[in-house]
Design a protein around this motif. Structure first.
Motif, short mmCIF file in Angstrom:
data_model
loop_
_atom_site.label_atom_id
_atom_site.label_comp_id
_atom_site.label_asym_id
_atom_site.label_seq_id
_atom_site.Cartn_x
_atom_site.Cartn_y
_atom_site.Cartn_z
N UNK A 34 2.06 -9.48 2.69
CA UNK A 34 1.34 -8.32 3.08
C UNK A 34 1.06 -7.52 2.32
N UNK A 35 1.36 -7.37 1.26
CA UNK A 35 0.78 -6.48 0.59
C UNK A 35 -0.73 -7.02 -0.26
N UNK A 36 0.02 -9.29 -1.07
CA UNK A 36 -1.65 -9.12 -1.15
C UNK A 36 -2.89 -9.75 0.06
N UNK A 37 -2.78 -9.59 1.44
CA UNK A 37 -3.55 -9.25 2.60
C UNK A 37 -4.48 -7.58 2.42
N UNK A 38 -3.97 -7.36 2.06
CA UNK A 38 -4.26 -5.27 2.51
C UNK A 38 -4.73 -5.49 1.21
N UNK A 39 -4.36 -5.97 -0.18
CA UNK A 39 -5.10 -6.20 -1.56
C UNK A 39 -6.35 -6.28 -1.13
N UNK A 40 -6.60 -7.69 -0.21
CA UNK A 40 -8.14 -8.44 -0.58
C UNK A 40 -8.44 -7.70 0.77
N UNK A 41 -8.28 -7.15 1.49
CA UNK A 41 -8.94 -6.40 1.75
C UNK A 41 -9.63 -5.30 1.28
N UNK A 42 -8.92 -4.18 0.28
CA UNK A 42 -9.32 -3.48 -0.14
C UNK A 42 -9.93 -4.00 -1.59
N UNK A 285 1.25 12.72 0.77
CA UNK A 285 1.35 12.23 2.57
C UNK A 285 -0.31 11.68 2.77
N UNK A 286 0.54 10.67 4.40
CA UNK A 286 -0.83 10.14 4.56
C UNK A 286 -0.76 9.61 5.43
N UNK A 287 -1.22 8.74 6.56
CA UNK A 287 -0.83 7.54 7.63
C UNK A 287 0.06 6.97 6.77
N UNK A 288 0.43 6.19 7.46
CA UNK A 288 1.71 4.90 6.83
C UNK A 288 0.69 3.52 6.74
N UNK A 289 -0.52 3.48 5.61
CA UNK A 289 -0.98 2.54 5.50
C UNK A 289 -0.50 2.24 4.51
N UNK A 290 -0.36 1.27 3.50
CA UNK A 290 -0.13 0.40 2.45
C UNK A 290 -2.11 0.63 1.28
N UNK A 291 -2.84 0.39 2.12
CA UNK A 291 -3.87 0.33 1.35
C UNK A 291 -4.54 1.20 0.34
N UNK A 292 -3.92 2.40 0.44
CA UNK A 292 -4.24 3.49 0.17
C UNK A 292 -3.29 3.45 -1.82
N UNK A 293 -2.19 2.99 -1.82
CA UNK A 293 -1.03 3.27 -2.55
C UNK A 293 -1.97 2.30 -3.59
N UNK A 294 -2.30 0.40 -3.04
CA UNK A 294 -2.79 -0.20 -3.48
C UNK A 294 -4.66 -0.57 -4.62
N UNK A 295 -5.19 0.80 -3.84
CA UNK A 295 -6.55 0.92 -3.76
C UNK A 295 -6.04 2.02 -5.59
N UNK A 296 -5.07 3.03 -5.49
CA UNK A 296 -4.71 3.77 -6.40
C UNK A 296 -4.30 2.78 -7.43
#
Length: 422
Positions: A34-42, A285-296
């Motif tokens: 889950x984390x990895x695929x979203x990191x690839x998106x970022x 706060x923010x919508x529940x989406x892990x791409x933001x903390x991954x990008x940070x």
């Protein structure tokens, strides 16, 4: 904030810092999860900022890994299962065009650890489970910036991680710890009164312990907010995940357990909060989406524009907060107890839980039996001695805890079967 493992005021000068204007080299561990695929998106959305040099995965989704490698043009891929190396090479040949150079393939249980130490700026550790500890230590020892999503490596090997980590070297990626990280920029460590870690409450918020006894794996896998793997999803249902996050918050920010509080927040809009001594509380706060903390995590200390979705502040919405029912969900106080014991106790807690989750998913333990069995294993383990922790100590404690948890789960299953036949 000073003297904490993840101090947002500090900036770690990674050894492989990119030249001005050049993309930052990233290694993604756990790329097919889950984390990895979203990191690839970022990364794919920000090719001018990031370049992936290596990917690692367990080996269950080699076709996806091969496609990721082709899209990102990585130099190296690592697979934990040696028996999957041939299949991965075949998938790479199928994904790449004729004459294209294929990436180097590392295979075996140490492959991710080797990749974590390879030349790059930042390692994103998105591996699930305590097997992420060795790659975490390797990345730190090699001087890489570490974007840490693998909470278990910190929990089971906290003293080992703290011994190796340089100031500012770790940036947390868990949504809760990223939220605390961001909120803590609003004050010094001495000004912090309390860390408030939010929990969705999982799919069973509001149920009593008696009502939880009949929960099925299908029920527990239906998380109301987040899309995660089975182990993390079950941990969220039992709130073991939240207990692990409390231990992680203690280790990352050096705040005592009695000043870390779990607050149930079903909407998962506020990811965590920091209460300061003057009475002010800062929330991220923010919508529940892990791409933001991954990008940070991989872009720190810079933010990545448009990394994740945002709320529409022109629409009405309401957020609720509730106290944690510790009788129905005893995993959080158990985790605080384990964290205070220190030593090998957190490793025992985590390993026993992983075995109990597997027993629940295969019908050998009831839902409430997960935490009950973990508590029994922790109690049997006792209080660790005060000597220094080593990696060997952690692995030995985990092996014992897994074996003992399987034995207790099997004993409970046998007794339940005999009772049903009677």
């Amino acid at each position: 904030m000073t003297d904490s493992l993840a101090d947002p005021h500090l900036r770690f000068p990674a050894a492989a810092a990119p030249a001005a204007g050049a993309p930052r080299d990233i290694v993604i561990l756990g790329s097919t999860g889950s984390i990895g695929t979203q990191a690839v998106d970022v990364v794919r959305s920000n090719p001018d900022r990031f370049r992936v040099t290596g990917l690692s995965a367990a080996g269950g989704r080699v076709e996806l890994m091969a496609e990721q490698a082709r899209q990102l043009r990585v130099a190296t891929v690592a697979v934990a299962r040696e028996d999957k190396a041939g299949e991965l090479r075949a998938a790479l040949r199928a994904a790449y065009g004729p004459g294209e150079t294929l990436p180097e393939v590392l295979a075996g249980p140490d492959a991710a650890t080797e990749l974590a130490a390879s030349p790059c700026h930042t390692v994103l550790n998105g591996i699930t489970g305590s097997i992420g500890l060795a790659p975490t230590l390797a990345a730190l020892k090699a001087g890489r910036a570490l974007a840490l999503a693998n909470k278990e490596s910190l929990i089971v090997g906290g003293p080992l991680v703290k011994e190796l980590a340089a100031p500012g070297q770790i940036v947390p990626v868990d949504s809760e710890h990223s939220a605390l990280f961001q909120a803590l920029m609003g004050g010094t460590r001495g000004e912090v009164r309390k860390l408030l870690v939010t929990a969705s409450g999982g799919p069973f918020r509001g149920r009593t312990r008696a009502e939880l006894a009949e929960v099925t794996p299908q029920d527990a896998l239906a998380h109301p907010t987040w899309d995660m793997g089975p182990v993390i999803t079950i941990n969220s249902a039992t709130l073991v995940n939240k207990g692990l996050e409390v231990i992680e918050a203690h280790l990352l920010y050096d705040i005592p357990f009695d000043r870390i509080q779990v607050v149930v927040h079903p909407q998962s809009a506020v990811h965590s909060m920091v209460e300061f001594t003057d009475g002010s509380t800062l929330a991220q706060c923010g919508p529940p989406d892990m791409r933001l903390p991954i990008a940070l995590g991989i872009g720190w200390p810079e933010r990545v524009p448009d990394a994740g979705p945002v709320f529409s502040w022109t629409e009405a919405m309401s957020w609720d907060f509730y106290p944690l029912d510790e009788e129905a969900f005893p995993s959080v106080p158990l985790a605080c107890h384990v964290g205070a014991l220190g030593g090998t106790a957190p490793a025992v807690f985590n390993a026993a839980n992983e075995e109990c989750v597997e027993a629940f998913l295969t019908g050998r333990l009831p839902f409430t039996g997960i935490v009950d069995t973990v508590a029994a294993v922790v109690e049997e383990h006792g209080t660790p001695d005060g000597t220094g922790l080593t990696l060997s100590d952690v692995l030995e404690a985990e092996t014992w805890a897994r074996r003992r948890a399987r034995e207790l789960a099997q004993k409970a299953h046998t007794a339940q079967t005999a009772e049903a036949r009677a």
